[in-house]
Write an enzyme that holds these catalytic residues in place. Structure first.
Site, PDB file in Angstrom:
ATOM      1  N   TYR A   1     -60.877 -21.828  80.675  1.00  0.00           N
ATOM      2  CA  TYR A   1     -61.236 -22.401  81.764  1.00  0.00           C
ATOM      3  C   TYR A   1     -61.582 -22.307  82.965  1.00  0.00           C
ATOM      4  CZ  TYR A   1     -60.633 -25.677  77.759  1.00  0.00           C
ATOM      5  OH  TYR A   1     -60.626 -26.998  76.854  1.00  0.00           O
TER       6      TYR A   1
ATOM      7  N   LYS B   1     -49.733 -17.010  72.442  1.00  0.00           N
ATOM      8  CA  LYS B   1     -50.435 -16.389  71.181  1.00  0.00           C
ATOM      9  C   LYS B   1     -50.456 -15.258  71.271  1.00  0.00           C
ATOM     10  CE  LYS B   1     -52.531 -15.735  66.814  1.00  0.00           C
ATOM     11  NZ  LYS B   1     -51.522 -16.298  65.848  1.00  0.00           N
TER      12      LYS B   1
ATOM     13  N   ASP C   1     -50.826 -21.749  66.560  1.00  0.00           N
ATOM     14  CA  ASP C   1     -51.633 -22.503  65.731  1.00  0.00           C
ATOM     15  C   ASP C   1     -50.247 -23.059  64.741  1.00  0.00           C
ATOM     16  OD1 ASP C   1     -50.732 -19.006  65.293  1.00  0.00           O
ATOM     17  OD2 ASP C   1     -52.281 -18.781  64.055  1.00  0.00           O
TER      18      ASP C   1
ATOM     19  N   ASP D   1     -54.911 -28.311  76.367  1.00  0.00           N
ATOM     20  CA  ASP D   1     -55.965 -29.266  75.911  1.00  0.00           C
ATOM     21  C   ASP D   1     -56.072 -29.494  73.815  1.00  0.00           C
ATOM     22  OD1 ASP D   1     -58.502 -30.326  75.690  1.00  0.00           O
ATOM     23  OD2 ASP D   1     -58.961 -29.005  76.604  1.00  0.00           O
TER      24      ASP D   1
ATOM     25  N   ASP E   1     -54.934 -32.537  72.148  1.00  0.00           N
ATOM     26  CA  ASP E   1     -56.066 -33.594  70.968  1.00  0.00           C
ATOM     27  C   ASP E   1     -55.536 -34.082  69.654  1.00  0.00           C
ATOM     28  OD1 ASP E   1     -57.429 -34.343  73.695  1.00  0.00           O
ATOM     29  OD2 ASP E   1     -58.483 -33.757  72.418  1.00  0.00           O
TER      30      ASP E   1
END
Length: 326
Positions: free
Chosen positions: A119, A166, A198, A222, A226
């Site tokens: 970002y 990751k 993941d 983020d 969610d």
């Protein structure tokens, strides 16, 4: 001295839920409120989604309460976070009694790095066929987040935290993030475990009770928060705090919800809970707890907006919260 709070409703249901949260703040404290403008409608009328005046107000006020922005979101929220020098985004995701949650045992807090990662805005279109995105991870930002995480779990009496990453694929960037966070925690004797992001996404759905505080790079925080919203009843229940060293920006995690905007049925809970986080950041701990308790009581007993299976309007839910504060 009376604290100054900048209020930015933004677009869509932000125009409805931010005034609701302001009513709650006016009930529990004496603040100076300053209205400011941002979002798609401002872009259309003024040529900039975030006017300089709004940026400057957020940069100087004691706190900012923000609603949502539409297509111009990246041009609004990212600069606003920079205005308050926010380095961490705190996102609780908790299931409440009275809400039909997929996983009612869920009680999570995501601590999301807020300044870099994918970002950071380092994108280029090199040819008609090729675009690139540079992912930036620094030791300094990772350690700053880690120090905050250690203090957060120590003050909240958590056992420790989980580091999401990751690093098995993004060895240099997520490897640096994981190593830096774990090094800071180790020196402070804070327990950590780690999880591939993941696999963590799957395990949060299956075993949310096994997790508490989760420390994440920007994009992972983020996405995972969610996902957690789906476990507790939807985005209408998730508040957040973008915290800097001296001030913060507080916002619901949900967006503008254009399908219901203007109908007066938006759930104000996430924004009111964001206002509770704002109160806590300003040192109003008792008032913050009272607002939390009032929202939890209304979620347990009603009234509920349509997203939670009820038929109440935004102002009815707000009034019910305020009744519990009086």
């Amino acid at each position: 001295m009376t604290e100054e709070i900048v209020v930015i409703p933004g677009d869509g249901i932000g125009q409805e839920v931010v005034p609701a949260a302001r009513e709650v703040l006016e009930t529990v404290g004496d603040f100076d409120f300053v209205e400011a403008r941002a979002g798609d409608h401002v872009l259309e009328s003024e040529g900039a989604a975030l006017p300089d005046e709004t940026f400057d107000l957020a940069a100087s006020a004691d706190a900012t309460l923000f609603g949502a922005a539409g297509e111009s979101a990246a041009d609004v929220i990212i600069p606003l976070r920079r205005a308050v020098d926010s380095f961490v985004n705190v996102r609780p995701a908790k299931a409440y009694p009275g809400v039909d949650a997929l996983r009612p045992e869920t009680d999570l807090v995501f601590l999301r790095e807020n300044t870099e990662g994918v970002y950071g805005g380092h994108e280029q279109r090199l040819t008609e066929d090729l675009s690139t995105l540079t992912r930036v991870i620094t030791d300094s930002a990772s350690r700053r987040l880690a120090r905050f995480a250690c203090e957060y779990v120590e003050e909240g009496e958590w056992d420790g935290f989980t580091v999401a990453h990751k690093a098995n694929v993004m060895r240099e960037t997520d490897g640096r993030f994981k190593t830096a966070v774990e090094d800071v925690a180790g020196k402070r004797s804070v327990e950590t475990d780690d999880a591939l992001m993941d696999a963590l996404a799957m395990n949060l759905c299956l075993f949310p009770e096994e997790y508490g505080v989760i420390v994440c790079p920007n994009l992972a925080g983020d996405m995972l928060s969610d996902l957690a919203a789906g476990l507790v009843g939807g985005l209408g229940l998730l508040p957040s705090a973008n915290l800097g060293p001296d001030r913060g920006l507080f916002e619901p995690v949900h967006g503008t919800a254009p399908d219901i905007a203007g109908q007066g049925i938006a759930n104000p809970s996430a924004t009111i809970l964001s206002a509770a986080m704002l109160l806590d950041s300003l040192g109003y701990g008792e008032e913050s707890q009272a607002v939390h308790a009032a929202v939890e009581g209304v979620l347990a007993d009603g009234p509920h907006t349509p997203d939670l299976g009820g038929d109440a309007a935004t102002d009815e839910v707000t009034a019910a919260v305020i009744d519990r504060l009086d």
